[in-house]
Design a protein around this motif. Structure first.
Motif, short mmCIF file in Angstrom:
data_model
loop_
_atom_site.label_atom_id
_atom_site.label_comp_id
_atom_site.label_asym_id
_atom_site.label_seq_id
_atom_site.Cartn_x
_atom_site.Cartn_y
_atom_site.Cartn_z
N TYR A 134 43.66 39.55 28.48
CA TYR A 134 43.01 38.74 29.51
C TYR A 134 41.57 39.22 29.63
CZ TYR A 134 41.70 36.80 34.03
OH TYR A 134 41.05 36.13 35.04
N HIS A 149 44.47 41.89 40.27
CA HIS A 149 45.28 41.14 39.30
C HIS A 149 46.75 41.50 39.42
CE1 HIS A 149 42.23 38.96 37.12
NE2 HIS A 149 41.55 40.06 36.82
N ALA A 157 45.74 36.51 38.39
CA ALA A 157 45.74 35.52 37.32
C ALA A 157 47.16 35.38 36.78
CB ALA A 157 44.78 35.93 36.20
N GLY A 205 41.84 33.70 30.28
CA GLY A 205 40.68 33.95 31.11
C GLY A 205 39.74 32.77 31.09
#
Length: 209
Positions: A134, A149, A157, A205
């Motif tokens: 990512y 995260h 994410a 991403g």
């Protein structure tokens, strides 16, 4: 343990949300960061790194690459097998791409506060070499962004709360800091994403279009 059971463990395995710090004094920009280290010392360290939660897979993989160069890699491969973990198969090629394609363009001012980063992501299958990456950018310390995260909150994410493993410092530390404007951050995030995409099986991403 049979192969199918081992593969199931690898795909669904999750680790503690702690953030491994960069290894103090290690030159992440070097082509062979552990070149001057003794083999016996590396073997001992790898055993410890792989027993941590989360494991230091980046360091263990860099050590494996060094020992492979020396044709002394069997003991470290056995440590990976004992820990029921896989090395990051694409790390060496990804590091070479960052050095060759991105490092020549790094010209950030001393006052720059922006950072690009890469997080190792698990949860994939053997066809994807188990791991993906990512790519993100931030004006905050990478450790704090990693914690966001892993928290599962609105600034996380997809997939990272469960499958985020650790920052891959050797893919981004030499690039930082970058300019902190949103446009420059997204530019470098996109460039890093596009640099890794041909090498890493799964890269996620944001990218600029």
């Amino acid at each position: 343990m049979n192969q199918s059971k081992s593969q199931t463990i690898m795909r669904h395995r999750s680790f503690a949300a702690d953030c491994n710090p960069p290894f103090d004094g290690l030159d992440y920009m070097a082509r062979r960061p552990f070149e001057s280290w003794k083999s016996t010392h590396l073997e001992t360290l790898v055993g410890g790194w792989l027993q941590l939660d989360p494991p230091c897979l980046e360091l263990a993989t860099l050590a494996l690459a060094e020992m492979t160069k020396r044709r002394e890699d069997l003991a470290i491969r056995m440590k990976f097998a004992k820990a029921e973990l896989e090395p990051i198969a694409w790390l060496s090629e990804a590091r070479a791409a960052v050095r060759e394609k991105l490092l020549p363009d790094v010209k950030a001012a001393k006052s720059a506060r922006g950072r690009v980063y890469v997080i190792l992501r698990g949860g994939y299958t053997s066809s994807n070499h188990w791991y993906g990456a990512y790519v993100g950018s931030t004006t905050r310390p990478v450790a704090k962004r990693f914690a966001e995260h892993r928290s599962g909150g609105p600034r996380s994410a997809r997939g990272l709360p469960t499958h985020g493993i650790e920052p891959l410092y050797s893919l981004f530390a030499p690039l930082n800091p970058v300019a902190s404007s949103r446009g420059k951050l997204l530019e470098w995030e996109t460039r890093l994403h596009e640099c890794l995409a041909p090498i890493v099986p799964r890269v996620t991403g944001d990218v600029a279009f």
